[in-house]
Design an enzyme around this catalytic site. Sequence first.
Site, mmCIF file in Angstrom:
data_model
loop_
_atom_site.group_PDB
_atom_site.id
_atom_site.type_symbol
_atom_site.label_atom_id
_atom_site.label_comp_id
_atom_site.label_asym_id
_atom_site.label_seq_id
_atom_site.Cartn_x
_atom_site.Cartn_y
_atom_site.Cartn_z
ATOM 1 N N LYS A 54 9.124 -9.488 5.719
ATOM 2 C CA LYS A 54 7.991 -9.580 6.653
ATOM 3 C C LYS A 54 8.437 -10.281 7.935
ATOM 4 C CE LYS A 54 4.704 -9.286 2.939
ATOM 5 N NZ LYS A 54 4.009 -9.963 1.852
ATOM 6 N N GLN A 98 1.340 -15.369 0.057
ATOM 7 C CA GLN A 98 2.101 -14.488 -0.841
ATOM 8 C C GLN A 98 1.662 -14.709 -2.288
ATOM 9 O OE1 GLN A 98 4.499 -12.205 0.381
ATOM 10 N NE2 GLN A 98 4.401 -11.429 -1.702
ATOM 11 N N ASP A 123 -4.303 -9.416 4.915
ATOM 12 C CA ASP A 123 -4.193 -8.731 3.620
ATOM 13 C C ASP A 123 -5.492 -7.985 3.292
ATOM 14 O OD1 ASP A 123 -1.832 -8.616 2.218
ATOM 15 O OD2 ASP A 123 -2.024 -10.615 1.335
#
Length: 287
Positions: A54, A98, A123
């Site tokens: 990322k 995460q 997300d």
Amino acid sequence: MAAKLLEGKLFAAKIREEAGRRASELKEKTGVTPGLAVIIVGENPASQVYVRNKHKACTELGFHSESVELPEDTTLEQLLAEIKRLNNAPEIHGILVQLPLPKALQKYESEVLEAISPLKDVDGFHPVNVGRLVTGQKALVPCTPNGCIKMLELAGIPIEGANAVVIGRSNIVGKPMLNLLLSRNATVTICHSRTKNLAEVTSKADILVAAVGKPGFVTADMVKSGATVIDVGINRIAPKKLVGDVDFEAVKEVAGAITPVPGGVGLLTIAMLMMNTVDAAEMQLNG
Ligand code: NAD
């Protein structure tokens, strides 16, 4: 006849290019550089690889990127304080925690995800964004299903009026996939572990999405001739061997188009994260 191969790298490159172009335009017009912060708690090796990827994607597109690495024994209060800091940081437009969290924090997962400002929730897991997606409003949408839709659109596969079947009802893939297809006027059926006569349902699909997590689950007899088959599954069957949920070799002889695993949908997720970060920056600038 073998199906057309929908290769993730081609679509991921187009999505990244679009995200990069939109970011440059934003910078030119407003002086703002999109910024993404990724919080990782503990030392899960797979998560560390994702976080590095990322960061690399951000750097390549000229985004601001911050990786926050917290120790395994981080408390809920410490994690929430870090999220609060990033919620208030003007250079950060997207925040991602995460998953999975370390064992001790797993029971607080909802609380952690809900602490992220909905405007920075790249997300798309915050209930505000889930609600906005379901009600057809502009939302930040989970990257994997959003990537599948983007791929269908870029490949010119018609969604409107199509009979779409999604196998799997998770909050991360199945449910957002259902809503994204529905909002584009597909007729959608969602199947799960209690669905009866699954093959009867799937064999009517023009677009079949598999998000089950079981290797080779979708067999050729479950697929309509000429259907588009999207395999979201990632199953490690040996230390260096990944397969999807679809029996690729058999299904490619029946389908019209198919995504491989590896090399399919998995490659779109980070590209869509970059797109979501630009979306989030624009949404924050526009109030
Ligand atoms: P999950 O375990 O949360 O959900 C699996 C779903 O499959 C459930 O809704 C369950 O009802 C359904 N299911 C299980 N057995 C079934 C059966 N016999 N018949 C019909 N349905 C059945 O999984 P998830 O998080 O949605 O992930 C699914 C797969 O997608 C996994 O392999 C995961 O690794 C992969 N995945 C890939 C990406 C990516 O490409 N970046 C992202 C997320 C998930």
